[in-house]
Design a protein around this motif. Structure first.
Motif, PDB file in Angstrom:
ATOM      1  N   UNK A   1      30.536  34.952  33.053  1.00  0.00           N
ATOM      2  CA  UNK A   1      31.363  35.416  34.167  1.00  0.00           C
ATOM      3  C   UNK A   1      32.323  36.501  33.715  1.00  0.00           C
ATOM      4  N   UNK A   2      32.432  37.522  34.547  1.00  0.00           N
ATOM      5  CA  UNK A   2      33.442  38.553  34.376  1.00  0.00           C
ATOM      6  C   UNK A   2      34.346  38.419  35.598  1.00  0.00           C
ATOM      7  N   UNK A   3      35.630  38.174  35.362  1.00  0.00           N
ATOM      8  CA  UNK A   3      36.499  37.908  36.504  1.00  0.00           C
ATOM      9  C   UNK A   3      37.801  38.679  36.393  1.00  0.00           C
ATOM     10  N   UNK A   4      38.502  38.701  37.517  1.00  0.00           N
ATOM     11  CA  UNK A   4      39.815  39.321  37.620  1.00  0.00           C
ATOM     12  C   UNK A   4      40.783  38.233  38.069  1.00  0.00           C
ATOM     13  N   UNK A   5      41.990  38.272  37.534  1.00  0.00           N
ATOM     14  CA  UNK A   5      43.053  37.375  37.970  1.00  0.00           C
ATOM     15  C   UNK A   5      44.264  38.243  38.294  1.00  0.00           C
ATOM     16  N   UNK A   6      44.863  37.992  39.452  1.00  0.00           N
ATOM     17  CA  UNK A   6      46.005  38.805  39.878  1.00  0.00           C
ATOM     18  C   UNK A   6      47.250  37.940  40.042  1.00  0.00           C
ATOM     19  N   UNK A   7      48.376  38.610  40.130  1.00  0.00           N
ATOM     20  CA  UNK A   7      49.652  37.956  40.434  1.00  0.00           C
ATOM     21  C   UNK A   7      49.466  37.085  41.675  1.00  0.00           C
TER      22      UNK A   7
ATOM     23  N   UNK B   1      31.806  31.980  28.087  1.00  0.00           N
ATOM     24  CA  UNK B   1      31.856  31.499  29.466  1.00  0.00           C
ATOM     25  C   UNK B   1      32.456  32.541  30.396  1.00  0.00           C
ATOM     26  N   UNK B   2      33.589  33.138  30.036  1.00  0.00           N
ATOM     27  CA  UNK B   2      34.271  34.049  30.955  1.00  0.00           C
ATOM     28  C   UNK B   2      35.144  35.036  30.185  1.00  0.00           C
ATOM     29  N   UNK B   3      35.149  36.261  30.657  1.00  0.00           N
ATOM     30  CA  UNK B   3      36.190  37.207  30.258  1.00  0.00           C
ATOM     31  C   UNK B   3      37.015  37.487  31.515  1.00  0.00           C
ATOM     32  N   UNK B   4      38.313  37.624  31.344  1.00  0.00           N
ATOM     33  CA  UNK B   4      39.210  37.793  32.481  1.00  0.00           C
ATOM     34  C   UNK B   4      40.128  38.980  32.256  1.00  0.00           C
ATOM     35  N   UNK B   5      40.244  39.821  33.266  1.00  0.00           N
ATOM     36  CA  UNK B   5      41.228  40.892  33.246  1.00  0.00           C
ATOM     37  C   UNK B   5      42.365  40.465  34.167  1.00  0.00           C
ATOM     38  N   UNK B   6      43.556  40.379  33.629  1.00  0.00           N
ATOM     39  CA  UNK B   6      44.737  40.070  34.426  1.00  0.00           C
ATOM     40  C   UNK B   6      45.367  41.356  34.934  1.00  0.00           C
ATOM     41  N   UNK B   7      45.670  41.389  36.219  1.00  0.00           N
ATOM     42  CA  UNK B   7      46.263  42.577  36.823  1.00  0.00           C
ATOM     43  C   UNK B   7      47.537  42.168  37.562  1.00  0.00           C
ATOM     44  N   UNK B   8      48.640  42.762  37.165  1.00  0.00           N
ATOM     45  CA  UNK B   8      49.905  42.496  37.838  1.00  0.00           C
ATOM     46  C   UNK B   8      49.989  43.303  39.129  1.00  0.00           C
TER      47      UNK B   8
ATOM     48  N   UNK C   1      40.892  50.325  40.643  1.00  0.00           N
ATOM     49  CA  UNK C   1      41.216  51.340  39.627  1.00  0.00           C
ATOM     50  C   UNK C   1      41.324  50.707  38.237  1.00  0.00           C
ATOM     51  N   UNK C   2      42.028  49.591  38.144  1.00  0.00           N
ATOM     52  CA  UNK C   2      42.242  48.949  36.838  1.00  0.00           C
ATOM     53  C   UNK C   2      40.976  48.286  36.288  1.00  0.00           C
ATOM     54  N   UNK C   3      40.155  47.726  37.177  1.00  0.00           N
ATOM     55  CA  UNK C   3      39.003  46.936  36.718  1.00  0.00           C
ATOM     56  C   UNK C   3      37.675  47.676  36.854  1.00  0.00           C
ATOM     57  N   UNK C   4      37.718  48.979  37.085  1.00  0.00           N
ATOM     58  CA  UNK C   4      36.473  49.696  37.331  1.00  0.00           C
ATOM     59  C   UNK C   4      35.476  49.612  36.169  1.00  0.00           C
ATOM     60  N   UNK C   5      35.933  49.422  34.954  1.00  0.00           N
ATOM     61  CA  UNK C   5      35.033  49.384  33.796  1.00  0.00           C
ATOM     62  C   UNK C   5      34.880  47.981  33.207  1.00  0.00           C
ATOM     63  N   UNK C   6      35.426  46.973  33.864  1.00  0.00           N
ATOM     64  CA  UNK C   6      35.390  45.621  33.307  1.00  0.00           C
ATOM     65  C   UNK C   6      33.966  45.120  33.105  1.00  0.00           C
TER      66      UNK C   6
END
Length: 151
Positions: free
Chosen positions: A73-79, A22-29, A51-56
């Motif tokens: 879904x490919x998503x990003x989650x931040x602080x 369903x989803x992969x998530x990259x967490x970025x602080x 910069x951090x998620x450029x290859x996600x």
């Protein structure tokens, strides 16, 4: 050890039952970012997220090819942005939502989460500013998700 039955069962799940991830998530602080000027802070957020998620997305697509299973879904989650925005003197966090939206578009993800406030133990000034910014931020962005944790 993998046996033939397990392999056939997985193939059936993919072909007949439409198994997917369903989803992969990259967490970025973003806790290390601070600026009194909201536009400077927005630029810092955009720069760090891109910069951090450029290859996600490319990494997710590579995993799809290797496993033969689609990742929806490919998503990003931040602080939570209420915490990050509180370092500024701004009275609206809409510029931060727009920075997240631009970063999501640049990286190619489906959406970015974190335009959020955690108020289950009370409100701080940043939480109130974020909550008041939600309607405009949601109206002016396409890929940003917002939430308020109240319990």
């Amino acid at each position: 050890m993998i046996n033939t039955k397990d392999i056939l069962e997985t193939i059936k799940m993919i072909e007949e039952e439409h198994l997917d991830i369903r989803t992969i998530t990259m967490g970025i602080s973003l806790r290390d970012l601070a600026a009194d000027d909201i536009n400077v802070l927005a630029d810092k957020i955009y720069d760090k997220v891109t910069r951090r998620a450029e290859k996600l997305v490319a990494t997710g697509e590579q995993i799809e090819r290797e496993l033969g299973i689609p990742i929806i879904n490919k998503r990003i989650s931040v602080t939570p942005i209420a915490m990050v925005g509180a370092t500024s003197s701004a009275n609206s966090y809409v510029p931060l939502a727009k920075a997240l939206d631009r970063a999501a578009d640049t990286t190619g993800v489906n959406f970015v989460g974190g335009f959020s406030a955690l108020v289950q133990k009370g409100f701080a000034k940043g939480d109130e500013i974020l909550i008041n910014s939600i309607p405009e931020a949601m109206a002016e962005t396409n890929l940003v998700c917002s939430s308020v944790n109240v319990a």
